[in-house]
Design a protein around this motif. Structure first.
Motif, mmCIF file in Angstrom:
data_model
loop_
_atom_site.group_PDB
_atom_site.id
_atom_site.type_symbol
_atom_site.label_atom_id
_atom_site.label_comp_id
_atom_site.label_asym_id
_atom_site.label_seq_id
_atom_site.Cartn_x
_atom_site.Cartn_y
_atom_site.Cartn_z
ATOM 1 N N THR A 2 7.810 -4.719 -5.005
ATOM 2 C CA THR A 2 7.093 -5.302 -6.132
ATOM 3 C C THR A 2 7.054 -4.297 -7.267
ATOM 4 O O THR A 2 7.376 -3.127 -7.095
ATOM 5 C CB THR A 2 5.641 -5.677 -5.733
ATOM 6 N N SER A 3 6.629 -4.746 -8.427
ATOM 7 C CA SER A 3 6.547 -3.851 -9.573
ATOM 8 C C SER A 3 5.147 -3.839 -10.137
ATOM 9 O O SER A 3 4.289 -4.628 -9.749
ATOM 10 C CB SER A 3 7.541 -4.299 -10.660
ATOM 11 N N ALA A 4 4.880 -2.933 -11.058
ATOM 12 C CA ALA A 4 3.540 -2.751 -11.613
ATOM 13 C C ALA A 4 3.027 -4.047 -12.207
ATOM 14 O O ALA A 4 3.767 -4.813 -12.825
ATOM 15 C CB ALA A 4 3.572 -1.656 -12.660
ATOM 16 N N GLY A 5 1.733 -4.301 -12.032
ATOM 17 C CA GLY A 5 1.125 -5.488 -12.581
ATOM 18 C C GLY A 5 1.290 -6.720 -11.722
ATOM 19 O O GLY A 5 0.777 -7.785 -12.054
ATOM 20 N N ARG A 6 1.994 -6.607 -10.620
ATOM 21 C CA ARG A 6 2.188 -7.742 -9.724
ATOM 22 C C ARG A 6 0.997 -7.887 -8.777
ATOM 23 O O ARG A 6 0.218 -6.945 -8.568
ATOM 24 C CB ARG A 6 3.476 -7.560 -8.916
ATOM 25 N N LEU A 7 0.864 -9.069 -8.206
ATOM 26 C CA LEU A 7 -0.189 -9.386 -7.254
ATOM 27 C C LEU A 7 0.470 -9.793 -5.950
ATOM 28 O O LEU A 7 1.507 -10.457 -5.962
ATOM 29 C CB LEU A 7 -1.067 -10.521 -7.782
ATOM 30 N N VAL A 20 4.289 -11.947 -0.354
ATOM 31 C CA VAL A 20 4.707 -12.751 -1.502
ATOM 32 C C VAL A 20 4.043 -12.165 -2.729
ATOM 33 O O VAL A 20 2.812 -12.095 -2.803
ATOM 34 C CB VAL A 20 4.319 -14.230 -1.327
ATOM 35 N N ALA A 21 4.848 -11.706 -3.672
ATOM 36 C CA ALA A 21 4.340 -11.107 -4.900
ATOM 37 C C ALA A 21 4.572 -12.054 -6.064
ATOM 38 O O ALA A 21 5.621 -12.716 -6.155
ATOM 39 C CB ALA A 21 5.020 -9.768 -5.167
ATOM 40 N N ILE A 22 3.576 -12.140 -6.949
ATOM 41 C CA ILE A 22 3.674 -13.003 -8.119
ATOM 42 C C ILE A 22 3.171 -12.245 -9.344
ATOM 43 O O ILE A 22 2.517 -11.204 -9.230
ATOM 44 C CB ILE A 22 2.852 -14.302 -7.947
ATOM 45 N N ALA A 23 3.471 -12.796 -10.513
ATOM 46 C CA ALA A 23 2.968 -12.220 -11.756
ATOM 47 C C ALA A 23 1.473 -12.482 -11.881
ATOM 48 O O ALA A 23 0.937 -13.447 -11.327
ATOM 49 C CB ALA A 23 3.711 -12.816 -12.944
ATOM 50 N N ALA A 24 0.794 -11.630 -12.626
ATOM 51 C CA ALA A 24 -0.650 -11.760 -12.783
ATOM 52 C C ALA A 24 -1.030 -12.972 -13.620
ATOM 53 O O ALA A 24 -2.125 -13.524 -13.476
ATOM 54 C CB ALA A 24 -1.229 -10.494 -13.405
ATOM 55 N N THR A 36 7.196 -3.398 7.255
ATOM 56 C CA THR A 36 6.997 -3.092 8.674
ATOM 57 C C THR A 36 5.628 -2.479 8.944
ATOM 58 O O THR A 36 5.217 -2.379 10.096
ATOM 59 C CB THR A 36 8.084 -2.132 9.182
ATOM 60 N N SER A 37 4.913 -2.063 7.907
ATOM 61 C CA SER A 37 3.577 -1.488 8.083
ATOM 62 C C SER A 37 2.711 -1.870 6.896
ATOM 63 O O SER A 37 3.220 -2.147 5.796
ATOM 64 C CB SER A 37 3.646 0.039 8.181
ATOM 65 N N PHE A 38 1.393 -1.871 7.117
ATOM 66 C CA PHE A 38 0.499 -2.173 5.998
ATOM 67 C C PHE A 38 0.465 -1.013 5.005
ATOM 68 O O PHE A 38 0.239 -1.231 3.816
ATOM 69 C CB PHE A 38 -0.911 -2.490 6.494
ATOM 70 N N LYS A 39 0.724 0.185 5.462
ATOM 71 C CA LYS A 39 0.805 1.313 4.536
ATOM 72 C C LYS A 39 1.925 1.093 3.528
ATOM 73 O O LYS A 39 1.784 1.413 2.342
ATOM 74 C CB LYS A 39 1.023 2.628 5.277
ATOM 75 N N ALA A 40 3.046 0.522 3.985
ATOM 76 C CA ALA A 40 4.138 0.222 3.063
ATOM 77 C C ALA A 40 3.704 -0.803 2.024
ATOM 78 O O ALA A 40 4.098 -0.719 0.849
ATOM 79 C CB ALA A 40 5.351 -0.278 3.833
ATOM 80 N N VAL A 41 2.873 -1.763 2.439
ATOM 81 C CA VAL A 41 2.335 -2.738 1.483
ATOM 82 C C VAL A 41 1.463 -2.028 0.449
ATOM 83 O O VAL A 41 1.580 -2.253 -0.760
ATOM 84 C CB VAL A 41 1.529 -3.826 2.214
ATOM 85 N N GLU A 44 3.157 0.046 -2.429
ATOM 86 C CA GLU A 44 3.764 -0.633 -3.574
ATOM 87 C C GLU A 44 2.776 -0.687 -4.735
ATOM 88 O O GLU A 44 1.562 -0.693 -4.535
ATOM 89 C CB GLU A 44 4.201 -2.044 -3.172
ATOM 90 N N ASP A 45 3.311 -0.737 -5.928
ATOM 91 C CA ASP A 45 2.481 -0.679 -7.136
ATOM 92 C C ASP A 45 1.981 -2.069 -7.505
ATOM 93 O O ASP A 45 2.395 -2.660 -8.505
ATOM 94 C CB ASP A 45 3.291 -0.065 -8.288
ATOM 95 N N THR A 46 1.102 -2.625 -6.662
ATOM 96 C CA THR A 46 0.516 -3.928 -6.916
ATOM 97 C C THR A 46 -0.940 -3.776 -7.316
ATOM 98 O O THR A 46 -1.658 -2.924 -6.793
ATOM 99 C CB THR A 46 0.599 -4.817 -5.664
ATOM 100 N N ALA A 47 -1.373 -4.636 -8.242
ATOM 101 C CA ALA A 47 -2.742 -4.538 -8.747
ATOM 102 C C ALA A 47 -3.763 -5.055 -7.742
ATOM 103 O O ALA A 47 -4.852 -4.497 -7.593
ATOM 104 C CB ALA A 47 -2.859 -5.307 -10.065
ATOM 105 N N ILE A 48 -3.412 -6.148 -7.045
ATOM 106 C CA ILE A 48 -4.305 -6.765 -6.070
ATOM 107 C C ILE A 48 -3.495 -7.111 -4.823
ATOM 108 O O ILE A 48 -2.387 -7.640 -4.917
ATOM 109 C CB ILE A 48 -4.950 -8.057 -6.623
ATOM 110 N N ILE A 49 -4.060 -6.835 -3.655
ATOM 111 C CA ILE A 49 -3.475 -7.237 -2.374
ATOM 112 C C ILE A 49 -4.489 -8.144 -1.673
ATOM 113 O O ILE A 49 -5.612 -7.713 -1.381
ATOM 114 C CB ILE A 49 -3.161 -6.021 -1.488
ATOM 115 N N ALA A 50 -4.104 -9.384 -1.449
ATOM 116 C CA ALA A 50 -4.959 -10.340 -0.743
ATOM 117 C C ALA A 50 -4.351 -10.567 0.632
ATOM 118 O O ALA A 50 -3.277 -11.169 0.750
ATOM 119 C CB ALA A 50 -5.046 -11.650 -1.522
ATOM 120 N N VAL A 51 -5.015 -10.079 1.666
ATOM 121 C CA VAL A 51 -4.418 -10.046 2.999
ATOM 122 C C VAL A 51 -5.236 -10.869 3.991
ATOM 123 O O VAL A 51 -6.473 -10.801 4.015
ATOM 124 C CB VAL A 51 -4.262 -8.586 3.497
ATOM 125 N N ASP A 52 -4.534 -11.633 4.799
ATOM 126 C CA ASP A 52 -5.172 -12.421 5.852
ATOM 127 C C ASP A 52 -5.361 -11.562 7.090
ATOM 128 O O ASP A 52 -4.537 -11.572 8.008
ATOM 129 C CB ASP A 52 -4.313 -13.649 6.178
#
Length: 240
Positions: A2-7, A20-24, A36-41, A44-52
């Protein structure tokens, strides 16, 4: 990934985590990848991570259970069984199933065992718990796909399950795809999950991504409204 500013909407899958990454804002411009790991998630330079996955584990469980599950189940109608009862942190960190049931019973009132479905999530719950801090709460949020679909379906529970007897239910998956398409996803993007994830995993991660957008825009709310914190200071709430 993902890239900066993504969710990012994240769901556990057989190969690790589907993201699944989307634009803000604006067109979703979705991408999907397997981590393969949550650390890898998190890296990444994402603004928000919503995890189940449950975030915040109580030291003990009272008669009504962990607050978030108690609050969201009544909203989900026939889908409320998808919200598993989360046991104490000590039980989650017990690797053997029978021993985990003993610990869960000893740390709950009245004594409760551990559902097998929840037990299978323990490794991922431990993985997130090892990485989470109160400071990370500005970026990482607990969500639940069925609550996400409830919210995206104008606060109405879905009529159909996504699985029947452990197997994907085509009608239930179609119901969820239709909701996601109404909210901006392309049907082609949702048609095929990447290797290492199921069709339901892709749909769940996409729904979680839309909740990440609600969080970023200030529209999401926590369940319960006033979350409690666990012994490590972690917020216990499901967002939608």
């Amino acid at each position: 990934m993902t890239s900066a500013g993504r969710l990012a909407g994240v769901d556990g899958c057989p190969s690790g985590w589907i993201v699944v990454a989307i634009a803000a804002e604006g067109p979703l411009d979705p991408t999907v990848a397997i981590a393969t790991s949550f650390k890898a998630v998190m890296d990444e330079d994402t603004a928000i991570i919503a995890v189940d996955m449950p975030i915040g584990l109580p030291d003990s469980i009272g008669p009504t259970g962990r607050g978030p599950e108690q609050r969201v189940r009544p909203l989900l109608g026939g889908r409320q069984s998808s919200v598993f009862a989360v046991p104490s942190r000590a039980a989650v960190f017990t690797e053997d199933y029978r021993a985990a049931c003993d610990v869960a019973a000893a740390t709950s009132t009245p004594p409760r065992m551990v559902a097998k479905q929840c037990y299978h999530l323990f490794p991922k719950m431990r993985e997130i718990d090892a990485l989470m801090t109160p400071a990370a709460e500005s970026r990482i949020y607990e969500v639940h796909p069925e609550l996400a679909f409830w919210r995206l379906n104008d606060d109405h529970a879905l009529a159909l399950p996504k699985k029947v007897k452990g197997r994907p239910d085509p009608a239930g998956l179609d119901e969820r795809r239709a909701i996601l398409v109404r909210h901006g996803f392309d049907a082609g993007f949702l048609a095929r999950a990447p290797r290492g994830a199921g069709a339901d995993d892709l749909l769940d991660a996409a729904a979680n991504a839309l909740i990440a957008r609600r969080i970023a825009s200030g529209l999401a709310e926590p369940f319960p409204r006033e979350p409690q914190r666990d012994g490590r200071g972690l917020r216990m709430a499901i967002w939608a």
